[in-house]
Write a protein that holds these residues in place. Structure first.
Motif, short mmCIF file in Angstrom:
data_model
loop_
_atom_site.label_atom_id
_atom_site.label_comp_id
_atom_site.label_asym_id
_atom_site.label_seq_id
_atom_site.Cartn_x
_atom_site.Cartn_y
_atom_site.Cartn_z
N VAL A 166 0.86 -1.16 0.03
CA VAL A 166 0.12 -0.27 -0.25
C VAL A 166 0.96 1.29 -0.02
N LEU A 220 -7.21 -2.06 -3.29
CA LEU A 220 -6.98 -1.72 -1.92
C LEU A 220 -6.19 -0.58 -1.83
N LEU A 277 -5.37 3.59 0.82
CA LEU A 277 -5.62 4.15 1.94
C LEU A 277 -6.69 5.31 1.70
N VAL A 310 -9.79 -1.82 8.24
CA VAL A 310 -10.21 -1.90 6.89
C VAL A 310 -11.71 -1.67 6.54
N TYR A 370 -7.76 1.26 5.50
CA TYR A 370 -7.59 0.59 4.04
C TYR A 370 -8.87 0.57 3.55
#
Length: 388
Positions: free
Chosen positions: A74, A124, A126, A143, A177
């Motif tokens: 990420v 996926l 932020l 998440v 996330y």
């Protein structure tokens, strides 16, 4: 769609495909429950699949090695291909999660009325770029599924499976996330579905090359004339792109409607991947209308935004059904309202949101035109495209 990067055939077939996925999702997520310690309810809507995936992924992050791998991925990119991340994991937890994510990804494609050969859709990233420092510093992430447009709150899960309700309008004080759909790919592939449905019913048949000159210039075309008249978008600005800030960039597309040379209603789809932020002026120099496709010197444009649960097969069916009831009366009839009326009322919640519309565009239209909904404007001009 990522928070920092522009992302974002029959109806019976969609329903059957989605139904067939229920036992598969149940099995896949149940297997993941052994690792995550979390009960996940399978779903066939995009929002439901994203939420189930977010909860399962959150539980899997209890494995420190897998959590580090996800963190590194990420931090290295604005948006990560989630099926590729899990299938390529070097950890046992990531590998076990891969099958559930693969089933979820296929479920998203089915729920959106897309084919199974388009590649991965689940992403996926932020929820906000400001979270990078805290994530890099070792803060434990939660998440969540990307929130719907009309939501004031959204649910994030921690590694113990605990749900936390967070406000959409405030950036969380810890890394979160977001599990979301690659909106850019979805729009591109979805408009292909719409175009195929229109073509099957003869509602977007292009004018043969031999007829372009007569279509553009009248019954008698100049001998040296070879090309088409178009309307060009010089600049465009939208006040509200119908997308909550934490969800990221919008995916805008426009449906241009009018009567084709054959007298049938027609729709031309126009992708606008650049138009992803509110209150921002863009200068695309993009062709909006190809006048050789139209019988009358008038066309309408309806601008929309793709949200997670948009089913393009159902959208195409609705548009085709209503347009086939309209006949050419020998005069121009605005089709924008008919097109909007074709969309079921239930779709106006986190589905293809109406952004704005422009009526009675002509070949000679130039300058700034405000949208009918007062949500945006376009500066357009006539543009002749000559042949090579």
């Amino acid at each position: 769609m990522s928070a920092t990067t522009p992302l974002r055939t029959t109806l019976i077939g969609v329903v059957l495909s989605a139904t067939a996925l229920i036992p598969l999702q149940s099995t896949a997520f149940a297997a993941q429950n052994d690792t995550a310690g979390t009960a996940v309810t399978p779903a066939t809507s995009v929002a439901g699949i994203e939420d189930a995936t977010a909860r399962s992924l959150a539980g899997s992050l209890a494995d420190p090695a897998w959590q580090r791998q996800v963190r590194a991925a990420v931090l290295a990119a604005d948006s990560v291909d989630l099926p590729a991340l899990t299938s390529g994991s070097t950890t046992s937890t990531g590998k076990r999660l891969a099958s559930a994510v693969a089933v979820a990804d296929r479920g998203v494609a089915a729920a959106k009325g897309l084919g199974g050969d388009i590649g991965s859709l689940l992403r996926l990233g932020l929820a906000d770029p400001s979270m990078e420092a805290r994530l890099a510093g070792g803060a434990a992430p939660w998440v969540a599924a990307a929130p719907s447009d009309d939501a004031s709150t959204f649910t994030a899960y921690d590694s113990r499976g605990t749900a936390h309700e967070l406000p959409v309008a405030v950036v969380p004080d810890r890394p979160v996330y977001l599990v979301d759909v690659d909106g850019a790919k979805a729009v591109t592939e979805g408009l292909k579905v719409v175009n195929e449905a229109l073509e099957a019913k003869g509602l977007d048949v292009p004018v043969p090359a031999a007829e372009l000159n007569s279509a553009a210039y009248g019954a008698v075309a100049p001998a040296a004339a070879t090309g088409i008249d178009t309307t060009l978008i010089n600049s465009v600005r939208i006040s509200d792109v119908k997308e909550p800030g934490i969800k990221g960039d919008a995916e805008i597309f426009t449906l241009v409607t009018g009567f084709g040379q054959d007298g049938k209603p027609r729709v031309d789809t126009v992708e606008m991947p650049y138009l992803n932020k509110a209150a921002t002026t863009y200068y695309p120099n993009q062709v909006l209308v190809n006048w050789s496709n139209y019988k009358y010197n008038m066309a309408d444009a309806v601008m929309m935004e793709d949200d997670g649960d948009t089913n393009y097969q159902a959208l195409a069916k609705s548009i085709v059904t209503i347009l086939l009831t309209i006949t050419d009366q020998g005069v121009y009839i605005p089709l924008a309202d008919a097109l909007l009326d074709a969309i079921p009322t239930s779709w106006w919640t986190d589905d293809p949101d109406y952004v704005d519309s422009w009526y009675t565009l002509a070949k000679t239209t130039k300058g700034t035109r405000n949208g009918a909904a007062a949500n945006g404007w376009m500066n357009v001009s006539p543009y002749y495209v000559s042949a090579l």
